[in-house]
Design a protein around this motif. Structure first.
Motif, PDB file in Angstrom:
ATOM      1  N   PHE A   1       8.586  -3.004 -19.987  1.00  0.00           N
ATOM      2  CA  PHE A   1       8.981  -4.356 -19.622  1.00  0.00           C
ATOM      3  C   PHE A   1       8.056  -5.322 -20.362  1.00  0.00           C
TER       4      PHE A   1
ATOM      5  N   LEU B   1       5.300  -1.163 -14.778  1.00  0.00           N
ATOM      6  CA  LEU B   1       6.294  -1.943 -15.518  1.00  0.00           C
ATOM      7  C   LEU B   1       5.973  -1.972 -17.012  1.00  0.00           C
TER       8      LEU B   1
ATOM      9  N   THR C   1       4.260 -10.327 -10.030  1.00  0.00           N
ATOM     10  CA  THR C   1       4.386  -9.772  -8.685  1.00  0.00           C
ATOM     11  C   THR C   1       3.788 -10.744  -7.680  1.00  0.00           C
TER      12      THR C   1
ATOM     13  N   ALA D   1      10.738  -9.062 -13.525  1.00  0.00           N
ATOM     14  CA  ALA D   1      10.379  -8.423 -14.794  1.00  0.00           C
ATOM     15  C   ALA D   1      11.482  -8.624 -15.813  1.00  0.00           C
TER      16      ALA D   1
ATOM     17  N   LYS E   1       2.254  -3.695 -12.057  1.00  0.00           N
ATOM     18  CA  LYS E   1       2.255  -4.215 -13.434  1.00  0.00           C
ATOM     19  C   LYS E   1       2.037  -3.095 -14.444  1.00  0.00           C
TER      20      LYS E   1
ATOM     21  N   SER F   1       6.151  -9.502 -16.626  1.00  0.00           N
ATOM     22  CA  SER F   1       6.399  -9.252 -15.210  1.00  0.00           C
ATOM     23  C   SER F   1       5.470 -10.116 -14.372  1.00  0.00           C
TER      24      SER F   1
END
Length: 64
Positions: free
Chosen positions: A16, A11, A21, A62, A8, A19
């Protein structure tokens, strides 16, 4: 080798906007075939615990 927070962070640094995960999959190579179903069941329980650091797969979604 990657934690959800690590991913994270990378990203976010790459700009981004959102996101998520999921770290899952405890089915390791060379598990005997007769144990596969059991390991999958146990893995689904372990995926809900902090022990995910030993899981095999990271699923990343993302938006940029």
């Amino acid at each position: 080798a990657f934690s959800a927070n690590f991913i994270k962070g990378k990203l976010k640094k790459a700009k981004f906007s959102s996101s998520s995960t999921e770290i899952k999959d405890f089915l390791l190579p060379n598990i005997p075939e007769k144990l596969i179903k059991t390991v999958i069941k146990i893995g689904s329980v372990l995926e809900k615990t902090p022990i995910t650091y030993i899981a095999q797969s990271v699923f990343i979604t993302a938006t940029k």
